[in-house]
Enzyme design. Structure first.
Site, short mmCIF file in Angstrom:
data_model
loop_
_atom_site.label_atom_id
_atom_site.label_comp_id
_atom_site.label_asym_id
_atom_site.label_seq_id
_atom_site.Cartn_x
_atom_site.Cartn_y
_atom_site.Cartn_z
NE ARG A 167 -3.60 -2.12 2.80
CZ ARG A 167 -3.39 -3.29 3.42
NH1 ARG A 167 -2.23 -3.56 3.98
NH2 ARG A 167 -4.35 -4.20 3.47
CE LYS A 198 -6.26 -0.75 5.03
NZ LYS A 198 -7.49 -1.02 4.30
CG HIS A 243 -5.37 0.95 -4.60
ND1 HIS A 243 -5.03 0.48 -3.35
CD2 HIS A 243 -6.29 0.09 -5.08
CE1 HIS A 243 -5.72 -0.63 -3.10
NE2 HIS A 243 -6.50 -0.88 -4.13
NE ARG A 278 -3.42 -3.31 -1.54
CZ ARG A 278 -2.86 -4.10 -0.63
NH1 ARG A 278 -1.55 -4.22 -0.56
NH2 ARG A 278 -3.62 -4.79 0.21
CG HIS A 284 -6.44 -8.42 1.32
ND1 HIS A 284 -6.84 -7.14 1.64
CD2 HIS A 284 -6.12 -8.40 0.01
CE1 HIS A 284 -6.77 -6.38 0.54
NE2 HIS A 284 -6.33 -7.12 -0.46
CE1 TYR A 315 -6.64 -6.28 -6.99
CE2 TYR A 315 -6.66 -7.33 -4.84
CZ TYR A 315 -6.57 -6.19 -5.62
OH TYR A 315 -6.42 -4.96 -5.02
#
Length: 180
Positions: A44, A68, A137, A140, A163, A172
Site C-alpha cells: 500500500r 493495517k 493503488h 497494487r 488481507h 483479483y
C-alpha cells in the site's frame, strides 16, 4: 452497488512509465526503486511511505511491512527490483537530515518521503508518461492481477497483500480469470 472494474496496467504502460524516469539522478533512482517495489510487492501507499531502512532486506530480496492493524508481514521482490533498490541505496540515496530519520525513501534534502509526496510524484509521472490513470493503488491492483496471471497462489497473494480474508482477493481472481 455497481462494481467498477479497474483495469491493471499493461506491460506497455509500465514500460512507458519506467521510460520517463531518469535513473541517473537521485530523484529518478529513488522513483525507479519506489515504483519497482510497489509494482513487485503490491504494498500500500502508506506501507511504502512507512518503510524503514531496516525493513528493506535487499540481499535476501524481501521487505518487512507494517500493514493495517499493526500486522507485520514479509513480502518478496524480484531481481530487477533488487537492482533498482541497490542502485538507489548505494549510488543515489542522500544521507538522512538527522539520525532520527530512518525512512528508506528520502527526499532530496534527506527527509522521509511522505504519502503526499508519493502521490504527487505519481501524478507528475502520469502526465509525463501519458499513462493518465496512474495512481499508487493501481500499482497494487496490477501486482495482484499479474501475480495470479503468472500462476501465483491465491493464499500467498492474500498473505502478500496483507488481507484478513480471501474475500478481498476474490476480486483479483475474477479480474485475472477474465484476462486469461
Amino acid at each position: 452497488t455497481a462494481e467498477r472494474i479497474v483495469e491493471p496496467l499493461t506491460k506497455d504502460e509500465v514500460d512507458k512509465i519506467f521510460s520517463r524516469i531518469n535513473e541517473k539522478t537521485m530523484i529518478g533512482a529513488r522513483n525507479m526503486a519506489l515504483i519497482s517495489l510497489m509494482l513487485d510487492t503490491g504494498i500500500r501507499l502508506s506501507e511504502a511511505a512507512g518503510l524503514g531502512g531496516d525493513d528493506v532486506h535487499i540481499e535476501d530480496r524481501y521487505i518487512k511491512v507494517m500493514g493495517k492493524g499493526f500486522k507485520e508481514r514479509l513480502v518478496a521482490f524480484g531481481a530487477a527490483c533488487q537492482r533498482a533498490l541497490l542502485d538507489y541505496l548505494y549510488r543515489h540515496r542522500v544521507q538522512p537530515v538527522h539520525p532520527g530519520v530512518t525512512s528508506f525513501f528520502l527526499t532530496i534534502d534527506g527527509y522521509p518521503l511522505t504519502i503526499e509526496a508519493i502521490k504527487s510524484l505519481m501524478d507528475r509521472l502520469a502526465v509525463s508518461s501519458g499513462v493518465r490513470r496512474l495512481h499508487p493503488h493501481l500499482l497494487r491492483h496490477t501486482y495482484a492481477t499479474w501475480f495470479l496471471l503468472n500462476g501465483g497462489d491465491v493464499f500467498l497473494l492474500k498473505q502478500n497483500l496483507g488481507h484478513k480474508t480471501l474475500a478481498m482477493v476474490e476480486h483479483y481472481v475474477h479480474m485475472a480469470s477474465r484476462d486469461v
